[in-house]
Structure formats: C-alpha cells, structure tokens
Motif scaffolding. Structure first.
Motif, PDB file in Angstrom:
ATOM      1  N   LEU A 203       0.841  -1.193   0.000  1.00 29.89           N
ATOM      2  CA  LEU A 203       0.000   0.000   0.000  1.00 29.89           C
ATOM      3  C   LEU A 203       0.880   1.249   0.000  1.00 29.89           C
ATOM      4  N   PRO A 204       0.739   2.125  -0.975  1.00 28.31           N
ATOM      5  CA  PRO A 204       1.575   3.339  -0.987  1.00 28.31           C
ATOM      6  C   PRO A 204       1.185   4.293   0.129  1.00 28.31           C
ATOM      7  N   GLN A 205       2.161   4.992   0.670  1.00 26.90           N
ATOM      8  CA  GLN A 205       1.913   5.981   1.713  1.00 26.90           C
ATOM      9  C   GLN A 205       1.452   7.292   1.063  1.00 26.90           C
ATOM     10  N   ARG A 206       0.272   7.767   1.465  1.00 23.52           N
ATOM     11  CA  ARG A 206      -0.235   9.032   0.922  1.00 23.52           C
ATOM     12  C   ARG A 206       0.320  10.229   1.680  1.00 23.52           C
ATOM     13  N   HIS A 207       0.843   9.985   2.868  1.00 18.04           N
ATOM     14  CA  HIS A 207       1.446  11.047   3.672  1.00 18.04           C
ATOM     15  C   HIS A 207       2.830  10.580   4.120  1.00 18.04           C
ATOM     16  N   PRO A 208       3.742  10.414   3.162  1.00 14.77           N
ATOM     17  CA  PRO A 208       5.054   9.835   3.490  1.00 14.77           C
ATOM     18  C   PRO A 208       5.883  10.784   4.350  1.00 14.77           C
ATOM     19  N   VAL A 209       6.828  10.198   5.064  1.00 16.57           N
ATOM     20  CA  VAL A 209       7.738  10.991   5.899  1.00 16.57           C
ATOM     21  C   VAL A 209       9.020  11.241   5.124  1.00 16.57           C
ATOM     22  N   SER A 210       9.665  12.356   5.436  1.00 17.82           N
ATOM     23  CA  SER A 210      10.884  12.712   4.709  1.00 17.82           C
ATOM     24  C   SER A 210      12.103  11.978   5.237  1.00 17.82           C
ATOM     25  N   GLN A 211      12.051  11.590   6.504  1.00 14.65           N
ATOM     26  CA  GLN A 211      13.196  10.907   7.115  1.00 14.65           C
ATOM     27  C   GLN A 211      12.694   9.896   8.136  1.00 14.65           C
ATOM     28  N   ILE A 212      13.194   8.685   8.054  1.00 12.25           N
ATOM     29  CA  ILE A 212      12.801   7.610   8.960  1.00 12.25           C
ATOM     30  C   ILE A 212      13.729   7.595  10.173  1.00 12.25           C
ATOM     31  N   THR A 213      13.145   7.609  11.363  1.00 10.46           N
ATOM     32  CA  THR A 213      13.932   7.463  12.592  1.00 10.46           C
ATOM     33  C   THR A 213      14.236   5.990  12.815  1.00 10.46           C
ATOM     34  N   PRO A 214      15.512   5.601  12.866  1.00 10.98           N
ATOM     35  CA  PRO A 214      15.836   4.171  13.001  1.00 10.98           C
ATOM     36  C   PRO A 214      15.617   3.665  14.415  1.00 10.98           C
ATOM     37  N   VAL A 215      15.279   2.398  14.526  1.00 12.61           N
ATOM     38  CA  VAL A 215      15.170   1.767  15.829  1.00 12.61           C
ATOM     39  C   VAL A 215      16.554   1.726  16.475  1.00 12.61           C
ATOM     40  N   PRO A 216      16.668   2.017  17.765  1.00  9.08           N
ATOM     41  CA  PRO A 216      17.981   1.985  18.413  1.00  9.08           C
ATOM     42  C   PRO A 216      18.655   0.622  18.234  1.00  9.08           C
ATOM     43  N   LYS A 217      19.912   0.656  17.850  1.00  8.18           N
ATOM     44  CA  LYS A 217      20.633  -0.590  17.569  1.00  8.18           C
ATOM     45  C   LYS A 217      21.836  -0.791  18.485  1.00  8.18           C
ATOM     46  N   GLY A 218      22.000   0.033  19.480  1.00  8.87           N
ATOM     47  CA  GLY A 218      23.083  -0.149  20.424  1.00  8.87           C
ATOM     48  C   GLY A 218      24.322   0.629  20.015  1.00  8.87           C
ATOM     49  N   PRO A 219      25.389   0.570  20.838  1.00 13.90           N
ATOM     50  CA  PRO A 219      25.445  -0.261  22.043  1.00 13.90           C
ATOM     51  C   PRO A 219      24.458   0.225  23.105  1.00 13.90           C
ATOM     52  N   PHE A 220      23.817  -0.729  23.773  1.00 16.71           N
ATOM     53  CA  PHE A 220      22.805  -0.403  24.761  1.00 16.71           C
ATOM     54  C   PHE A 220      23.425  -0.258  26.143  1.00 16.71           C
ATOM     55  N   ARG A 221      22.841   0.629  26.916  1.00 21.68           N
ATOM     56  CA  ARG A 221      23.317   0.806  28.285  1.00 21.68           C
ATOM     57  C   ARG A 221      23.002  -0.431  29.118  1.00 21.68           C
ATOM     58  N   LYS A 222      23.779  -0.658  30.135  1.00 24.61           N
ATOM     59  CA  LYS A 222      23.514  -1.759  31.053  1.00 24.61           C
ATOM     60  C   LYS A 222      22.361  -1.358  31.964  1.00 24.61           C
ATOM     61  N   MET A 223      21.307  -2.140  31.901  1.00 20.53           N
ATOM     62  CA  MET A 223      20.103  -1.824  32.676  1.00 20.53           C
ATOM     63  C   MET A 223      20.228  -2.315  34.119  1.00 20.53           C
TER      64      MET A 223
ATOM     65  N   ILE B 260      -6.989   2.242   2.331  1.00 17.08           N
ATOM     66  CA  ILE B 260      -6.646   1.990   0.934  1.00 17.08           C
ATOM     67  C   ILE B 260      -6.729   3.286   0.118  1.00 17.08           C
ATOM     68  N   ASP B 261      -7.712   4.121   0.431  1.00 11.75           N
ATOM     69  CA  ASP B 261      -7.883   5.377  -0.291  1.00 11.75           C
ATOM     70  C   ASP B 261      -6.920   6.467   0.170  1.00 11.75           C
ATOM     71  N   GLY B 262      -6.270   6.249   1.310  1.00 14.48           N
ATOM     72  CA  GLY B 262      -5.381   7.278   1.843  1.00 14.48           C
ATOM     73  C   GLY B 262      -6.107   8.430   2.489  1.00 14.48           C
ATOM     74  N   THR B 263      -7.281   8.154   3.067  1.00 17.07           N
ATOM     75  CA  THR B 263      -8.096   9.231   3.641  1.00 17.07           C
ATOM     76  C   THR B 263      -8.333   9.071   5.143  1.00 17.07           C
ATOM     77  N   ILE B 264      -7.526   8.291   5.820  1.00 18.82           N
ATOM     78  CA  ILE B 264      -7.683   8.138   7.272  1.00 18.82           C
ATOM     79  C   ILE B 264      -7.354   9.454   7.967  1.00 18.82           C
ATOM     80  N   GLN B 265      -8.150   9.776   8.971  1.00 19.95           N
ATOM     81  CA  GLN B 265      -7.910  10.951   9.810  1.00 19.95           C
ATOM     82  C   GLN B 265      -7.894  10.512  11.270  1.00 19.95           C
ATOM     83  N   PRO B 266      -6.977  11.025  12.061  1.00 22.48           N
ATOM     84  CA  PRO B 266      -7.054  10.757  13.504  1.00 22.48           C
ATOM     85  C   PRO B 266      -8.263  11.453  14.097  1.00 22.48           C
ATOM     86  N   GLY B 267      -8.711  10.991  15.255  1.00 24.54           N
ATOM     87  CA  GLY B 267      -9.913  11.533  15.862  1.00 24.54           C
ATOM     88  C   GLY B 267      -9.645  12.764  16.703  1.00 24.54           C
TER      89      GLY B 267
END
Length: 566
Positions: free
Chosen positions: A50-70, A229-236
């Motif tokens: 499904l194509p994005q009708r409201h695409p983002v210009s830059q994707i924030t990546p999921v953190p990949k480490g090194p991770f802090r010791k919890m 599918i139509d690209g017309t979803i709106q948040p409430g």
C-alpha cells in the motif's frame, strides 16, 4: 471493496485443525526452515504494497546499540535459600490446578468456538468481538508454550497462520488488534522461534502500519480499511489517550525483528508528541483521558486518570525504556508523570485498622485550575502497582518500589473485602487527608459509607468481575521484584476465589456481582485475556523465577512477553 473484507468461511473444524500439521509449507521469512509443517495462508490484500499518501521525509531508526547496562529488575532468587521440598510440592500442586483450569477453558473453546474470537462459557457458543481473527487462539499461544503444552501450541500455530486478516467488519480497533494479535504473534515467535509466526506478525503489522498514514502521522482509534486503501484516514478529535499512544512496545519489537525501521519511526512520532505536550496540559506531567489527535492540542481537557481509557499510556513508559535499550525520553516522561500522580492521584483509604495501602483515583481540574480528586478505584488501575515497581527498579527510585507494594497490597485488600473474595470493577473508598495513616472516623463512615460493605467502602458502583488480570499482574510483578513469598500466598487466595466464583460447566465466566454471598450470576463472557493474562500470571507466580525473567523480557499490556535487547 466490500467483497474484499467479507468474512471467509471457517477455515478449520476442530478435527481439521488437528491434522493441519501435515499440510504444505510455503515460503517463510528470512528463509528460515520451519520447525513443523503448516499450511500458510496469505490474505487477499497485500498491505505491505500500500503506498503511503502522507510519506515521511526521514525515517527514525530503531535503536541498535550499544545499549546501556540496565539495572536489575528481578530479585536475585539465586542468592536466596532454595524452597524446601514441602514448599516445592505446594507450588507444583498450585501450578497443576492452574493448568487444569486453563485446559478446561481451552478444550471447551476448541470444541465449541474454534477460530471464533471468544467462547461463551455458559451457552457454549462462539462469538466474534475483534474482527473474527481468532483472538483467543492468538492470545493463548505464549501461555500454551510456557505451560509446556507443545502439541496444543502447534495446533494453535497451525490455525493462526491461516488467518487472512479479512473480516465482514469495515474497521478494526487499532489498539486491541495491536496488543492482542501483533503482540501475541511476536511473543509466540520470541519464545518458539517458529518463523511462520513472524511472517504472520509482519502481515498484521503492515495492516496496522497503514493506520499511521494520516496527515500528521497520528493513528486513529478505528482503522477503516477502505479509508486506509484510499489514503483518507484521519485521527480523531476525542480519542481515549491509551488507545492511540500504546503501540510502542509491539512496533519496536517488530522493527527489531525485521530490521525495518518504518515500524519504529511510526511510534517514535507518537512518543515525541507525548514528550512535547506533557507539560502543556491542565495537570502538568500527565496527559488527559481523552486526546485531540487532529489538532494535537491537549491544553483544554480536564479529566485525568490511570484507569480505563488512559492506563497503558503510562504503563508503556518504563516498558519502552526497557525494550528500546534505554531511550532517555521514556525515563523523563515516566518521572514527570509519576511525580504528578504521586502528588495528585494517590490516596490512602481510611480503614479501621489503618492499613498501610494506597490507591489511585481520578482527577478533574476545575475552572479555577484546582485538581479535584475522586476516590474511586478500578480493577483496571491495579496495574499501577507493578508499573511503580518497574519504574522504581529501572530508574533506581526505591520509593517507587515501596509505593508499588502498597498499591498491590491495596488491591489484595479489596479482593479480601468482598464475600466472593474478588474485587469489583469500580468501587469508592473513604479517604485519609494525606498519604499518611489516619484514625478511623465512625461518624464519617455512617454518613458516607455503605453499611452492606466492609468498613472503608463508600460503594461498589460497578460490582461485576470480568475475569480481569490487573490485580494478579501487580502481585506477580511485586513477587518477582521483591522475592517475598507472601505475594504467592496472596495469589493463591485470589486464584481460589476466582475459580470458585466464575467456574462454569465449560470454562470460566465473568460475573455480575462480587458482593453476593451465594451462587454468582454468570454473564456468559470469557474474554481472551483470561488465557493471555489472568491465568498466565497465576502460572508464572507459582513457577520458577527464570521462566520469563523480568530482566530478559518486557510484557506488553496483554501480558505477551517480548525479548529485550542485550
């Protein structure tokens, strides 16, 4: 597009499900070899395309480490004395009873409601409440695995991988589908490494991802298929705040497992919104019960709670910190929110014995900007004890662990206060002036209390019990965090009461009134969280502490354990 979402005919009969192991294997993600043979069914519509009708210009990546010791969350059971043989036998007996209870409900579901969302435990019929996507099957997967019921687990997997994500409904509940279906599939994959489960999780993940394709990238409460599918979803403009902000744990784990950053980017934008608005509301530090996700203006709402409609927004703050490997904004938001909760929502009930227990209420901010506390309790808000404990451990706030214990014990006190031994859905309590103990006032009790209830209660406004898990959730978490056996004894008392009051010929049922002294009235309802949460927590509290260690897993709000990054 109506025909696309018509419910398909039931794919499996009970007997057909038993023999589906021998069907054809198709391509699985990452080219992993299957552990068993399944017929894998793909839906008619490919949501990944499904194509994005409201695409983002830059994707924030999921953190990949090194991770802090919890910091360690779980008590160091290895350094504690090994339970003696009598204690070990007692725990084994309790596990056996819990498993028997689970199997009774599971076998009845298989017999009378297979592939429906739920079993009606009195009438013995199936019903669909979440799109007809076999919610009970998905929710039960990881519990089946934990209980060692591997044949039943793979029977359920065989059914799960035939779900086509098509329904006669025109829309689905975004939140419920995320926590039950996406969370359940990801958890079952993390436990079993069965690749077909990850493939099916990606399918539903891509469908849900379509919900973020809105002008401001905020998701809706209802995900309408045709609008997606139509690209017309709106948040409430007036959405329950938890429902549109509580998909972070599941989408983070999906991004970690697939390497596709789009899933994390979607929920990170919601988290950034929460961070921006946290101190713009009428009760600074907290977010209101309802949110305008169109304007993103939260400054005019006046109601605040940790209970229904807002609960998992707060629950996910420490859990997101853990599953992202320590993203700082989640600690900051947790600390800010809990400072406000502790100041304005926590209260101590007035009881004859000056019990050392705490509860959370609801706040309305009046026209003069004064927060007014309503001292009602909800079964749903019993999760708060475990949340305080988890935050206290992860962020080194010992006082929060203490508060968590007092809230968990408060929920146990409510269970013990009713003839059935079970907490009602909603109840009112008398209040002490502060969080410190206060003397009992008989005159106030006579004026405000309900003489039919235990002293300290104003009412049991909603006396139902819906098989909810939140009280045992906090009792389980405090046991794992403190190592105190008293929590296991509380849990056993709770389990026996629930079993006695809810058991039917087929399974277990929600009941109409916990205040009765005789036979309870059954409501013929057994939501899938009976399998995924309530019975799972009872199983885990009597099991070895290394089963689903809190230092290795994060449990989503449906109690599906997801692996933490190392």
């Amino acid at each position: 597009m109506v025909a696309l979402f018509q419910r398909p005919t039931r794919l499996l009969s009970v007997l057909g499900g038993i023999f589906i192991f021998y069907a054809l294997v198709v391509y699985l993600p990452r080219n992993q070899e299957p552990l068993y043979s399944f017929e894998y069914v793909t839906g008619t519509y490919d949501w990944s395309a499904l194509p994005q009708r409201h695409p983002v210009s830059q994707i924030t990546p999921v953190p990949k480490g090194p991770f802090r010791k919890m910091p360690k969350v779980q008590f160091d059971f290895a350094s504690a004395p090994t339970p003696n043989k009598t204690r070990q036998a007692t725990l084994a007996d309790r596990r056996s009873v819990v498993k028997d209870t689970f199997l009774k409900s599971w076998n009845s579901y298989k017999t009378y409601a297979w592939l429906y969302d739920e079993l009606e435990p009195v009438s013995g019929k199936g019903k669909d409440t979440f799109g007809g996507w076999a919610a009970t099957v998905i929710d039960a997967l990881d519990t089946l695995w934990m209980m060692g019921l591997k044949e039943e687990f793979y029977l359920a997997v065989a059914a799960a991988v035939t779900i086509k994500w098509e329904t006669k409904e025109t829309a689905i509940n975004f939140f419920e589908t995320t926590i039950r279906h996406l969370g359940g599939l990801l958890s079952a994959y993390d436990l079993s490494k069965e690749p077909a489960l990850l493939k099916k999780a990606i399918e539903i993940g891509d469908l849900l991802y379509a919900g973020f394709d809105t002008p401001n990238r905020m998701p809706p409460f209802w995900l309408d298929f045709q609008k997606a599918i139509d690209g017309t979803i709106q948040p409430g403009s007036h959405e329950p705040s938890a429902s549109v902000t509580s998909s972070g744990v599941e989408f983070t784990r999906l991004a970690q497992l697939t390497g596709d950053d789009k899933y994390y980017d979607a929920i990170d934008r919601v988290s950034q919104f929460l961070q921006r608005t946290q101190n713009t509301t009428r009760l600074r530090g907290m977010w209101p019960t309802f949110a305008n996700m169109q304007s993103l203006d939260l400054s005019y709402e006046s109601d605040f709670t940790l209970g229904a409609l807002a609960d998992s927004l707060y629950e996910y703050l420490p859990k997101m910190f853990a599953i992202t490997g320590g993203v700082p904004m989640y600690e900051s938001m947790y600390r800010g929110a809990m400072d406000t909760v502790t100041k304005h929502l926590l209260y101590r009930p007035m009881t004859p014995n000056q019990d050392d227990i705490l509860f959370t209420g609801d706040v309305t901010v009046d026209a003069a900007d004064e927060p007014l506390l309503k001292t009602e309790g909800q079964h749903l808000s019993c999760f708060v004890g475990g949340m305080y404990g988890l935050g206290g451990k992860l962020f080194d706030i010992p006082d929060h662990v203490t508060i968590g214990e007092k809230i968990a014990k408060g929920c146990a006190w409510v269970y013990d206060s009713f003839p059935t031994g079970i907490m009602p859905e909603i109840y009112g309590l008398l209040r002490c002036p502060s969080l410190e103990p206060c003397p009992w006032n008989e005159e106030v009790w006579r004026e405000q209390g309900d003489p039919k209830l235990r002293k300290g209660f104003r009412n049991a406004r909603d006396p139902r019990y819906l098989l909810r898990p939140e009280a045992i959730e906090s009792i389980f978490l405090m046991y794992r965090m403190t190592g105190k056996e008293e929590y296991q004894e509380i849990a056993w008392r709770m389990f026996q009461s629930i079993k006695n009051a809810t058991e039917t010929e087929l399974a277990a049922s929600a009941i109409s009134d916990v205040t009765v002294t005789g036979e309870t009235q059954k409501l013929d309802s057994m939501e899938s969280f009976w399998f995924s949460e309530t019975l799972k927590y009872f199983w885990l509290i009597f099991s070895s502490p290394d089963l689903i260690s809190l230092d290795e897993y994060v449990l989503n709000t449906e109690a599906h354990p997801l692996l933490r990054p190392k």
